[in-house]
Design a protein around this motif. Structure first.
Motif, PDB file in Angstrom:
ATOM      1  N   ALA A  71       0.868  -1.459  -0.292  1.00 58.28           N
ATOM      2  CA  ALA A  71      -0.058  -0.449  -0.182  1.00 58.28           C
ATOM      3  C   ALA A  71       0.768   1.631  -0.044  1.00 58.28           C
ATOM      4  O   ALA A  71       2.201   1.516   0.386  1.00 58.28           O
ATOM      5  CB  ALA A  71      -0.815  -0.073   1.182  1.00 58.28           C
ATOM      6  N   ILE A  72       0.400   2.285  -0.781  1.00 59.15           N
ATOM      7  CA  ILE A  72       0.961   3.445  -0.962  1.00 59.15           C
ATOM      8  C   ILE A  72       0.235   5.064   0.083  1.00 59.15           C
ATOM      9  O   ILE A  72      -1.229   4.132  -0.037  1.00 59.15           O
ATOM     10  CB  ILE A  72       1.399   4.288  -2.219  1.00 59.15           C
ATOM     11  CG1 ILE A  72       0.010   3.550  -2.717  1.00 59.15           C
ATOM     12  CG2 ILE A  72       2.637   3.353  -2.803  1.00 59.15           C
ATOM     13  CD1 ILE A  72      -0.188   4.249  -4.639  1.00 59.15           C
ATOM     14  N   SER A  73       0.699   5.807   1.168  1.00 54.83           N
ATOM     15  CA  SER A  73      -0.192   6.696   1.521  1.00 54.83           C
ATOM     16  C   SER A  73       0.256   8.069   1.382  1.00 54.83           C
ATOM     17  O   SER A  73       1.810   7.813   1.914  1.00 54.83           O
ATOM     18  CB  SER A  73      -0.489   5.885   2.935  1.00 54.83           C
ATOM     19  OG  SER A  73       0.829   5.970   3.659  1.00 54.83           O
ATOM     20  N   PRO A  74      -0.341   8.888   1.588  1.00 57.73           N
ATOM     21  CA  PRO A  74       0.457  10.176   1.970  1.00 57.73           C
ATOM     22  C   PRO A  74       0.070  10.373   3.449  1.00 57.73           C
ATOM     23  O   PRO A  74      -0.997  11.707   3.409  1.00 57.73           O
ATOM     24  CB  PRO A  74      -0.698  10.961   0.708  1.00 57.73           C
ATOM     25  CG  PRO A  74      -2.354  10.283   0.830  1.00 57.73           C
ATOM     26  CD  PRO A  74      -1.497   9.168   1.038  1.00 57.73           C
ATOM     27  N   ALA A  75       1.419  10.183   4.419  1.00 60.69           N
ATOM     28  CA  ALA A  75       0.996  10.165   5.511  1.00 60.69           C
ATOM     29  C   ALA A  75       1.188  11.829   5.812  1.00 60.69           C
ATOM     30  O   ALA A  75       2.003  12.534   5.601  1.00 60.69           O
ATOM     31  CB  ALA A  75       2.399   9.678   6.321  1.00 60.69           C
ATOM     32  N   TYR A  99       5.649  17.972  24.113  1.00 57.13           N
ATOM     33  CA  TYR A  99       5.179  18.651  22.622  1.00 57.13           C
ATOM     34  C   TYR A  99       3.947  16.783  22.992  1.00 57.13           C
ATOM     35  O   TYR A  99       4.471  16.882  23.210  1.00 57.13           O
ATOM     36  CB  TYR A  99       6.387  17.525  22.183  1.00 57.13           C
ATOM     37  CG  TYR A  99       6.871  16.295  22.038  1.00 57.13           C
ATOM     38  CD1 TYR A  99       6.648  15.816  20.710  1.00 57.13           C
ATOM     39  CD2 TYR A  99       8.176  15.858  22.309  1.00 57.13           C
ATOM     40  CE1 TYR A  99       6.241  14.029  21.390  1.00 57.13           C
ATOM     41  CE2 TYR A  99       8.382  14.728  22.977  1.00 57.13           C
ATOM     42  CZ  TYR A  99       8.061  13.466  22.533  1.00 57.13           C
ATOM     43  OH  TYR A  99       8.282  12.600  22.046  1.00 57.13           O
ATOM     44  N   ILE A 100       3.228  17.236  21.107  1.00 54.83           N
ATOM     45  CA  ILE A 100       1.860  16.184  21.626  1.00 54.83           C
ATOM     46  C   ILE A 100       2.749  16.409  19.706  1.00 54.83           C
ATOM     47  O   ILE A 100       2.400  17.156  18.947  1.00 54.83           O
ATOM     48  CB  ILE A 100       0.365  17.122  21.815  1.00 54.83           C
ATOM     49  CG1 ILE A 100       1.038  16.948  22.971  1.00 54.83           C
ATOM     50  CG2 ILE A 100      -0.172  15.712  20.942  1.00 54.83           C
ATOM     51  CD1 ILE A 100      -0.401  18.525  23.544  1.00 54.83           C
ATOM     52  N   SER A 101       2.088  15.518  19.346  1.00 54.77           N
ATOM     53  CA  SER A 101       2.551  14.551  17.979  1.00 54.77           C
ATOM     54  C   SER A 101       1.391  14.466  17.460  1.00 54.77           C
ATOM     55  O   SER A 101       1.000  12.707  17.728  1.00 54.77           O
ATOM     56  CB  SER A 101       3.607  13.539  17.920  1.00 54.77           C
ATOM     57  OG  SER A 101       4.060  13.199  16.888  1.00 54.77           O
ATOM     58  N   LEU A 102       0.551  14.262  16.476  1.00 55.85           N
ATOM     59  CA  LEU A 102      -0.179  13.396  15.872  1.00 55.85           C
ATOM     60  C   LEU A 102      -0.135  13.333  14.364  1.00 55.85           C
ATOM     61  O   LEU A 102       0.321  13.550  13.821  1.00 55.85           O
ATOM     62  CB  LEU A 102      -1.351  14.906  15.874  1.00 55.85           C
ATOM     63  CG  LEU A 102      -1.822  15.069  17.267  1.00 55.85           C
ATOM     64  CD1 LEU A 102      -3.210  15.981  16.836  1.00 55.85           C
ATOM     65  CD2 LEU A 102      -3.099  14.081  17.889  1.00 55.85           C
ATOM     66  N   GLY A 103      -0.485  12.112  13.596  1.00 56.23           N
ATOM     67  CA  GLY A 103      -0.216  11.575  12.363  1.00 56.23           C
ATOM     68  C   GLY A 103      -1.467  10.643  11.852  1.00 56.23           C
ATOM     69  O   GLY A 103      -1.712  10.167  12.626  1.00 56.23           O
ATOM     70  N   THR A 104      -1.620  10.714  10.638  1.00 57.10           N
ATOM     71  CA  THR A 104      -2.752  10.276  10.048  1.00 57.10           C
ATOM     72  C   THR A 104      -2.342   9.252   9.076  1.00 57.10           C
ATOM     73  O   THR A 104      -1.299  10.113   7.847  1.00 57.10           O
ATOM     74  CB  THR A 104      -3.754  10.500  10.061  1.00 57.10           C
ATOM     75  OG1 THR A 104      -4.966   9.887   9.299  1.00 57.10           O
ATOM     76  CG2 THR A 104      -3.805  12.092   8.967  1.00 57.10           C
ATOM     77  N   TYR A 121      -6.788  -1.232   1.522  1.00 52.81           N
ATOM     78  CA  TYR A 121      -7.615  -0.025   2.261  1.00 52.81           C
ATOM     79  C   TYR A 121      -6.382  -0.246   3.444  1.00 52.81           C
ATOM     80  O   TYR A 121      -6.597  -0.425   4.547  1.00 52.81           O
ATOM     81  CB  TYR A 121      -8.559   0.279   2.149  1.00 52.81           C
ATOM     82  CG  TYR A 121      -9.934   0.452   0.834  1.00 52.81           C
ATOM     83  CD1 TYR A 121      -9.012   1.422   0.001  1.00 52.81           C
ATOM     84  CD2 TYR A 121     -10.627  -0.370   0.699  1.00 52.81           C
ATOM     85  CE1 TYR A 121     -10.294   1.388  -1.215  1.00 52.81           C
ATOM     86  CE2 TYR A 121     -11.391  -0.752   0.073  1.00 52.81           C
ATOM     87  CZ  TYR A 121     -10.828  -0.053  -1.752  1.00 52.81           C
ATOM     88  OH  TYR A 121     -12.141  -0.054  -2.895  1.00 52.81           O
ATOM     89  N   GLN A 122      -5.739   1.030   3.677  1.00 53.16           N
ATOM     90  CA  GLN A 122      -5.119   0.949   5.034  1.00 53.16           C
ATOM     91  C   GLN A 122      -5.060   2.639   5.915  1.00 53.16           C
ATOM     92  O   GLN A 122      -5.744   3.529   4.553  1.00 53.16           O
ATOM     93  CB  GLN A 122      -3.527   1.234   4.550  1.00 53.16           C
ATOM     94  CG  GLN A 122      -2.511   1.384   5.769  1.00 53.16           C
ATOM     95  CD  GLN A 122      -1.220   1.653   5.258  1.00 53.16           C
ATOM     96  OE1 GLN A 122      -0.724   1.429   4.670  1.00 53.16           O
ATOM     97  NE2 GLN A 122      -0.494   2.949   5.450  1.00 53.16           N
ATOM     98  N   ILE A 123      -5.406   2.535   7.001  1.00 58.64           N
ATOM     99  CA  ILE A 123      -5.125   3.693   7.665  1.00 58.64           C
ATOM    100  C   ILE A 123      -4.811   3.174   8.740  1.00 58.64           C
ATOM    101  O   ILE A 123      -4.431   2.623   9.366  1.00 58.64           O
ATOM    102  CB  ILE A 123      -6.918   4.129   8.222  1.00 58.64           C
ATOM    103  CG1 ILE A 123      -7.151   5.143   8.048  1.00 58.64           C
ATOM    104  CG2 ILE A 123      -7.396   2.939   8.885  1.00 58.64           C
ATOM    105  CD1 ILE A 123      -7.263   6.624   8.335  1.00 58.64           C
ATOM    106  N   GLU A 124      -3.440   4.848   9.173  1.00 54.13           N
ATOM    107  CA  GLU A 124      -3.041   4.998  10.463  1.00 54.13           C
ATOM    108  C   GLU A 124      -2.938   6.237  11.114  1.00 54.13           C
ATOM    109  O   GLU A 124      -3.163   6.493  10.415  1.00 54.13           O
ATOM    110  CB  GLU A 124      -1.791   4.214   9.888  1.00 54.13           C
ATOM    111  CG  GLU A 124      -0.553   4.025  10.823  1.00 54.13           C
ATOM    112  CD  GLU A 124       1.179   4.013  10.653  1.00 54.13           C
ATOM    113  OE1 GLU A 124       1.847   3.943  11.025  1.00 54.13           O
ATOM    114  OE2 GLU A 124       1.071   3.307   9.474  1.00 54.13           O
ATOM    115  N   PHE A 125      -2.968   6.154  12.723  1.00 53.83           N
ATOM    116  CA  PHE A 125      -3.285   6.984  13.311  1.00 53.83           C
ATOM    117  C   PHE A 125      -1.474   6.595  14.323  1.00 53.83           C
ATOM    118  O   PHE A 125      -1.942   5.566  14.952  1.00 53.83           O
ATOM    119  CB  PHE A 125      -4.541   7.329  13.873  1.00 53.83           C
ATOM    120  CG  PHE A 125      -5.814   7.036  13.224  1.00 53.83           C
ATOM    121  CD1 PHE A 125      -6.349   8.588  12.748  1.00 53.83           C
ATOM    122  CD2 PHE A 125      -6.243   6.184  12.814  1.00 53.83           C
ATOM    123  CE1 PHE A 125      -6.751   8.666  11.594  1.00 53.83           C
ATOM    124  CE2 PHE A 125      -7.579   6.099  12.012  1.00 53.83           C
ATOM    125  CZ  PHE A 125      -8.136   7.388  11.166  1.00 53.83           C
TER     126      PHE A 125
END
Length: 313
Positions: free
Chosen positions: A203-207, A219-224, A241-245
């Motif tokens: 899979a490819i993703s625009p993280a 600090y607080i780090s957020l990513g999807t 379909y991939q989703i990462e948090f």
């Protein structure tokens, strides 16, 4: 003579602009490439599965027994590696003597590139559907793979979030194109039924990730990372379909660091057939760490290795 002075002044001005740009960029985060970073953490990691029976409209959750692990991580220059085990003296593990979990995580950095490697081996599951729960002590899964990523914004420190080998000192975010490749061996065994599935995913993703700096040290780090790709299961190819948090809260300084990190990575296939698979890896950890100068001998060995490898300080 005047021409030489003009040319010298011109190029000095250009070089000064580049130097100023690099100086501004460095202030976004602080590097600790010449330090060894050690981290001790307690975390919970699991690789769970979902089986959807489309014809009968029934969902089966295949969930591993809860297992908490103690991890030790070491990072030096471009390399970060961690390994862990699940001791029986932890409260969550006391009733799971038939369950086993082993995982290994490795991450390498080169300029704006990062490469991760993951291995998960586990046994001991529950099969849940509706109000029914069945123990599957002989079920085993094995997953191996990783992700290749490129950080587009040089002011964003992916290492500060992923490996704590840098200190983000000014808030910044970045788009991070990512390629994920994984292989999973899934052995489903219950009574006389014994089947093994081999699952390949790409899979490819625009993280996108952002580090929010709060009062210098916090600090607080957020990513999807939403993505799309392909899944190959026993000669059948389907859309994936991939989703990462990712959510992290931490404290950083020159020597001491600590924090909480949570990551969920989910893969869902759309086969259009009677049976559909879902695959999720969840991880949560609480950690403390310390940075220190390495022995002189280790530095000398590292310099020799760096001369032959593409990884830079």
């Amino acid at each position: 003579m005047a021409l030489k002075h003009c040319i010298g002044f011109f190029f000095s001005g250009i070089l000064g602009c580049f130097a100023q740009e690099d100086s501004l960029r460095v202030r976004y985060f602080k590097k600790f490439d010449d330090n060894i970073s050690t981290k001790l953490s307690i975390n919970s990691t699991s690789n769970s599965f979902v089986l959807n029976d489309v014809v009968n409209n029934r969902r089966y959750d295949i969930v591993p027994n809860d297992r908490e692990r103690i991890d030790l991580s070491l990072g030096y220059r471009a390399i970060a590696v961690s390994f862990g085990f699940a001791p029986d003296f932890l409260a969550t593990n006391k009733d799971n003597s038939d369950s086993k979990l082993f995982n290994l995580n490795f991450r390498a950095f080169h300029n704006q590139w990062t490469q991760s490697f993951d291995l998960y081996s586990q046994s001991g599951f529950y099969l849940k559907t509706g109000d029914v729960s069945v123990v599957l002590p002989d079920m085993k899964t094995f997953k191996i793979g990783g992700q290749t990523s490129y950080v587009l914004n040089k002011n964003f420190s992916f290492r500060a979030m992923a490996a704590q080998s840098e200190w983000q000192q000014k808030s910044a975010g970045s788009l991070i194109p990512t390629l994920s490749l994984y292989y999973t061996k899934f052995r489903f065994k219950i009574e006389d039924f014994d089947e093994t599935a081999h699952i390949y995913t790409a899979a490819i993703s625009p993280a996108y990730y952002y580090n929010f700096v709060i009062r210098k040290n916090f600090y607080i780090s957020l990513g999807t990372a939403p993505g799309i790709g392909m899944e190959y299961v026993d000669s059948d190819i389907s859309a994936l379909y991939q989703i990462e948090f990712n959510v992290a809260l931490g404290y950083a300084s020159d020597t001491f660091f600590a924090g909480i990190n949570s990551n969920v990575k989910s893969f869902t296939s759309n086969t259009g057939s009677d049976v559909q698979w879902g695959d999720a890896v969840a991880r949560g950890e609480i950690y403390v760490g310390y940075r220190f100068k390495p022995p002189k001998k280790l530095t000398e060995i590292s310099e020799k290795i760096n001369e032959k490898l593409p990884f830079k300080k």
